[in-house]
Write an enzyme that holds these catalytic residues in place. Structure first.
Site, PDB file in Angstrom:
ATOM      1  N   ASP A 150       0.546  -1.597  -0.122  1.00  0.00           N
ATOM      2  CA  ASP A 150      -0.192  -0.214   0.182  1.00  0.00           C
ATOM      3  C   ASP A 150       0.549   1.424  -0.160  1.00  0.00           C
ATOM      4  O   ASP A 150       1.736   1.259   0.788  1.00  0.00           O
ATOM      5  CB  ASP A 150      -0.884  -0.366   1.289  1.00  0.00           C
ATOM      6  CG  ASP A 150      -2.072   1.502   1.395  1.00  0.00           C
ATOM      7  OD1 ASP A 150      -2.721   0.768   0.278  1.00  0.00           O
ATOM      8  OD2 ASP A 150      -1.810   2.316   1.991  1.00  0.00           O
ATOM      9  N   ARG A 203      23.762   5.013  22.742  1.00  0.00           N
ATOM     10  CA  ARG A 203      23.353   4.303  23.877  1.00  0.00           C
ATOM     11  C   ARG A 203      23.371   4.512  25.033  1.00  0.00           C
ATOM     12  O   ARG A 203      24.332   4.731  26.169  1.00  0.00           O
ATOM     13  CB  ARG A 203      24.563   3.261  24.048  1.00  0.00           C
ATOM     14  CG  ARG A 203      24.018   2.112  22.304  1.00  0.00           C
ATOM     15  CD  ARG A 203      25.250   0.952  21.919  1.00  0.00           C
ATOM     16  NE  ARG A 203      24.681  -0.511  23.004  1.00  0.00           N
ATOM     17  CZ  ARG A 203      25.591  -0.874  23.732  1.00  0.00           C
ATOM     18  NH1 ARG A 203      26.687  -1.025  23.984  1.00  0.00           N
ATOM     19  NH2 ARG A 203      24.667  -2.368  23.907  1.00  0.00           N
ATOM     20  N   ASP A 236      32.603  14.000  27.270  1.00  0.00           N
ATOM     21  CA  ASP A 236      32.871  12.726  27.838  1.00  0.00           C
ATOM     22  C   ASP A 236      33.576  13.188  28.940  1.00  0.00           C
ATOM     23  O   ASP A 236      33.876  14.154  29.113  1.00  0.00           O
ATOM     24  CB  ASP A 236      33.316  11.526  27.313  1.00  0.00           C
ATOM     25  CG  ASP A 236      33.060  10.272  27.323  1.00  0.00           C
ATOM     26  OD1 ASP A 236      32.278   9.960  28.989  1.00  0.00           O
ATOM     27  OD2 ASP A 236      32.342   9.037  26.773  1.00  0.00           O
ATOM     28  N   GLY A 263      33.515  16.665  30.292  1.00  0.00           N
ATOM     29  CA  GLY A 263      32.412  17.014  31.134  1.00  0.00           C
ATOM     30  C   GLY A 263      31.786  16.313  31.321  1.00  0.00           C
ATOM     31  O   GLY A 263      32.189  14.923  30.914  1.00  0.00           O
ATOM     32  N   ASP A 264      30.646  16.575  32.663  1.00  0.00           N
ATOM     33  CA  ASP A 264      29.324  15.959  32.924  1.00  0.00           C
ATOM     34  C   ASP A 264      28.193  15.666  31.994  1.00  0.00           C
ATOM     35  O   ASP A 264      28.187  17.388  32.531  1.00  0.00           O
ATOM     36  CB  ASP A 264      29.465  15.625  34.346  1.00  0.00           C
ATOM     37  CG  ASP A 264      28.639  14.570  34.596  1.00  0.00           C
ATOM     38  OD1 ASP A 264      27.525  14.252  34.562  1.00  0.00           O
ATOM     39  OD2 ASP A 264      29.310  14.381  35.624  1.00  0.00           O
ATOM     40  N   PHE A 265      27.615  15.360  31.510  1.00  0.00           N
ATOM     41  CA  PHE A 265      26.846  16.071  30.626  1.00  0.00           C
ATOM     42  C   PHE A 265      25.533  16.237  31.679  1.00  0.00           C
ATOM     43  O   PHE A 265      24.484  16.988  31.512  1.00  0.00           O
ATOM     44  CB  PHE A 265      26.146  15.127  29.355  1.00  0.00           C
ATOM     45  CG  PHE A 265      25.760  13.739  29.957  1.00  0.00           C
ATOM     46  CD1 PHE A 265      25.175  13.208  30.287  1.00  0.00           C
ATOM     47  CD2 PHE A 265      26.436  12.355  28.920  1.00  0.00           C
ATOM     48  CE1 PHE A 265      25.260  11.857  30.600  1.00  0.00           C
ATOM     49  CE2 PHE A 265      26.410  11.407  28.919  1.00  0.00           C
ATOM     50  CZ  PHE A 265      25.897  10.888  29.856  1.00  0.00           C
TER      51      PHE A 265
HETATM   52  O1  LIG Z   1       5.056   8.048  -8.233  1.00  0.00           O
HETATM   53  C1  LIG Z   1       3.983   7.161  -8.192  1.00  0.00           C
HETATM   54  N1  LIG Z   1       2.760   7.078  -6.954  1.00  0.00           N
HETATM   55  C2  LIG Z   1       1.946   5.873  -6.958  1.00  0.00           C
HETATM   56  C3  LIG Z   1       1.613   4.792  -7.829  1.00  0.00           C
HETATM   57  C4  LIG Z   1       0.533   4.267  -7.823  1.00  0.00           C
HETATM   58  O2  LIG Z   1      -0.234   4.467  -6.577  1.00  0.00           O
HETATM   59  C5  LIG Z   1      -0.860   3.496  -6.226  1.00  0.00           C
HETATM   60  C6  LIG Z   1      -0.939   3.405  -5.205  1.00  0.00           C
HETATM   61  O3  LIG Z   1      -2.819   3.241  -4.059  1.00  0.00           O
HETATM   62  P1  LIG Z   1      -2.414   1.438  -3.536  1.00  0.00           P
HETATM   63  O4  LIG Z   1      -1.077   1.321  -2.665  1.00  0.00           O
HETATM   64  O5  LIG Z   1      -3.747   1.489  -2.837  1.00  0.00           O
HETATM   65  O6  LIG Z   1      -2.444   0.448  -4.829  1.00  0.00           O
HETATM   66  P2  LIG Z   1      -4.030  -0.313  -5.744  1.00  0.00           P
HETATM   67  O7  LIG Z   1      -3.454   0.868  -7.364  1.00  0.00           O
HETATM   68  O8  LIG Z   1      -4.837   0.157  -5.233  1.00  0.00           O
HETATM   69  O9  LIG Z   1      -3.312  -1.490  -5.841  1.00  0.00           O
HETATM   70  P3  LIG Z   1      -3.887  -2.193  -4.835  1.00  0.00           P
HETATM   71  O10 LIG Z   1      -5.026  -3.528  -5.583  1.00  0.00           O
HETATM   72  O11 LIG Z   1      -2.403  -2.547  -4.230  1.00  0.00           O
HETATM   73  O12 LIG Z   1      -4.680  -2.125  -3.519  1.00  0.00           O
HETATM   74  C7  LIG Z   1      -0.337   2.391  -7.075  1.00  0.00           C
HETATM   75  O13 LIG Z   1      -0.728   1.379  -7.919  1.00  0.00           O
HETATM   76  C8  LIG Z   1       1.168   2.527  -7.215  1.00  0.00           C
HETATM   77  O14 LIG Z   1       1.519   2.211  -8.141  1.00  0.00           O
HETATM   78  C9  LIG Z   1       2.230   5.117  -9.411  1.00  0.00           C
HETATM   79  O15 LIG Z   1       1.568   4.453  -9.999  1.00  0.00           O
HETATM   80  N2  LIG Z   1       3.203   6.304  -9.168  1.00  0.00           N
END
Ligand SMILES: O=c1[nH]cc([C@@H]2O[C@H](COP(=O)(O)OP(=O)(O)OP(=O)(O)O)[C@@H](O)[C@H]2O)c(=O)[nH]1
Length: 593
Positions: free
Chosen positions: A88, A502, A460, A485-487
């Site tokens: 996504d 860390r 440190d 120094g002591d922070f």
């Molecule tokens: O520059 C670009 N930015 C984004 C994209 C395209 O945008 C869509 C993002 O939508 P999503 O992640 O929801 O995916 P869908 O196309 O809806 O397909 P799913 O079936 O996986 O949900 C994505 O397609 C990117 O490729 C682009 O092309 N250029």
């Protein structure tokens, strides 16, 4: 041709892309992956307010897309995939998440918001591994990638011309960087394909973790990837060694006959102290240093040099061979590549100092782990007969050899992690940095190497600074300076960027607030704090055990990303970003608002 060998690991498996995106299909096809496309029916309607960060939203949506397909296929398609990949992509700007525009006006709103500004593109990816035995088990690996994109100023004409081209409508943020939308972009920081919809490089690294580096899995059976998710690059490399060692360890044994119902895995845990003691002892007695200087000695010669009994030395060398730390040919011994890289004291990536610290300090503390767990406190008094009111002054720095051992240990870790921390973020806008508790300067030198315009002050305690010159690299850099120094008590040197590597994990919240307040007071808006810590979020074996380590050793604790963000927010720091460096330490940047 398959450029990335890990792609070939998937041949013969039913790989499914749970996405309708033609761009994802193209990216994966071009990489040589063979797969079926089964678009997900999951509706992208998760409540964004429930997520702590936009990337978590993208990852969760990717997960739901992939799981929906993984669960549907056995029933609707009558076949169970081996792997389902979901993704996504979202755009974030001004604290808002932009997905695909619903109409032209929506595209206009999105693009005018992006005009002239930098924004982030996150792609969340989920890999679902399906194991079919009596029932189907789903194992999930997820990750995300962030890319920064800066748009040029867009005129109204340009905006509408672009919108009327129709390109924005099926794309996150309303633009396609791979086509006409590329003309709107001034610069891109990070993975370009991530913007297009799929972070191919990060994906291949994850596949590599799953199929090549997991010690307790083979091609046939894939065990818990969670254990190794986000572990250090170095550990990943050594998993191959560990795997072949495990094979040798159990060679000729049948699990059922020899170990009854105890699995190999449990058996390794039970016998782990013998493994550790063989490593600690060989390191302490100078075996790796000796064989680096004089490879090809036999056991009697080694025994003479390390002043030990021949019988005992034979046993120790044999154990090191079985662990893959030494090689033997016709009874003559030499270091393996692993020992040459990490175990002899003068190697650039030597962990010798850290091994000594583990042997002399952590091991005695861990032998009182039960008391640490019962009491919730460190165990210095039980292990060393001394209460540690101030961890550093009372335990490490009041004795020259203990101090040197501790500094060696910190130097070892800083050298193997420094580069990953120094390069985790674009720090080019910070010209002066101050590494608080920077010890030997190992991270400071990595920072100046990575950022040619930056100068770094290492701050440190005086007793540390006086010995730091023993650790300076041969090509010293006058952009690194040391201030004593002591922070907690003294004024901090002025800087645009404060580094705490860390450090916070050594202290309880009350003391962390004292330090962060001083940093907050020294910072003007735009200054930043860079933390390098092991974040507990992933709950890898390493981070969970580090949590116990802090319990037995310090007054502090390992913390989660949001705990660090909370602590920092009380002192005016926000806009936090985290990079999982795939090394021991994660990097965390927060900016003074
Ligand atoms: O520059 C670009 N930015 C984004 C994209 C395209 O945008 C869509 C993002 O939508 P999503 O992640 O929801 O995916 P869908 O196309 O809806 O397909 P799913 O079936 O996986 O949900 C994505 O397609 C990117 O490729 C682009 O092309 N250029």
């Amino acid at each position: 041709m398959v450029l990335n060998p890990v792609i070939s690991k998937l041949s013969g498996k039913l790989v499914v892309l749970a996405s309708a995106s033609p761009r994802r299909l193209e990216i994966l096809r071009n990489a040589g992956l063979r797969f079926e496309v089964v678009p997900s029916w999951f509706k992208e309607t998760l409540d964004k307010r429930l997520f702590k960060s936009p990337q978590e939203y993208a990852v969760e949506t990717a997960k739901q897309k992939a799981l929906e397909v993984a669960r549907r296929m056995p029933f609707k398609h009558l076949k169970t995939p081996d792997i389902v990949i979901g993704a996504d992509t979202i755009v974030t700007v001004d604290g808002l998440i932009l997905e695909k525009p619903v109409d032209k006006d929506d595209a206009y709103r999105m693009l005018s918001r992006l005009s002239g500004k930098e924004h982030s593109v996150f792609t969340g990816v989920a890999i679902v591994l399906c194991h079919e035995k009596e029932k189907i088990d789903y194992q999930l690996i997820d990750f995300y990638e962030e890319t920064k994109v800066k748009f040029a100023d867009l005129s109204e004409d340009m905006l509408w011309e672009y919108i009327n081209s129709g390109e924005p409508m099926d794309k996150a943020g309303g633009y396609g960087i791979q086509a006409l939308g590329g003309m709107l972009v001034e610069f891109v920081h990070g993975d370009f394909l991530n913007v297009v919809g799929f972070p191919l490089n990060h994906f291949c690294k994850q596949l590599d973790l799953i199929y090549n580096r997991c010690p307790f899995s083979s091609d046939e059976e894939s065990a818990s990837v969670e254990l190794h998710h986000n572990t250090s690059e170095m550990l990943k490399q050594e998993f191959g060694v560990l795997r072949s060692w495990l094979k040798k360890y159990f060679r000729g044994y049948s699990t059922v006959k020899t170990l009854g119902y105890i699995s190999h895995f449990v058996f390794v845990f039970i016998t782990f102290p013998t493994l550790l003691q063989a490593l600690f002892t060989a390191s302490k007695m100078g075996v790796f240093d000796l064989l680096q200087r004089k490879p090809g000695l036999d056991a009697a010669q080694v025994a003479q040099e390390i002043k030990a009994a021949v019988k005992g030395t034979e046993g120790l060398l044999g154990a090191c061979v079985s662990l893959g730390l030494l090689q033997s040919k016709e009874k003559f011994y030499k270091n393996t590549d692993l020992a040459t890289r990490y175990l002899w004291s003068d190697s650039p990536f030597s962990l010798h100092g850290y091994i000594q610290h583990c042997n002399e300090t952590l091991w005695p503390l861990f032998s009182h782990l039960e008391s640490a767990v019962r009491e919730g406190t460190n165990q210095h008094e039980r292990a060393f007969g001394k209460k540690a009111n101030d961890l550093f002054q009372d335990t490490y720095y009041n004795n020259q050899s203990v101090k040197l051992r501790f500094m060696n240990a910190m130097h070892s870790i800083a050298k193997v992690t420094g580069k990953a921390v120094a390069t985790a973020f674009d720090l080019s806008s910070y010209k002066t940095a101050c590494d608080l508790g920077g010890c030997t300067g190992a991270i400071a030198y990595e920072l100046t190497k990575a950022h040619p315009e930056m100068s770094v002050t290492v701050f440190d305690l005086p007793e540390v600074v006086e010995m730091s010159e023993h650790f300076h690299p041969s090509h010293t850099d006058n952009r690194v300076s040391f201030v004593a120094g002591d922070f907690f008590k003294d004024e901090l040197p002025k800087a645009d960027l404060y580094i705490l590597a860390r450090i916070l994990h050594d202290w309880p919240d009350e003391k962390v607030h004292i330090l962060l307040k001083k940093i907050g007071d020294a910072c003007t808006p735009g200054c930043a704090v860079l933390l390098a810590e092991t974040m507990l979020d992933g709950q890898t074996a390493y981070s969970a055990l580090q949590g116990l380590n802090m319990l037995a050793q310090t007054e502090g604790m390992e913390r989660t990303e949001s705990q660090y963000a909370d602590l920092l927010s009380k002192h005016g720091f926000g806009d936090t970003r985290v990079v999982r460096t795939m090394n021991f330490l994660d990097a965390f940047l927060a900016v003074k608002m």
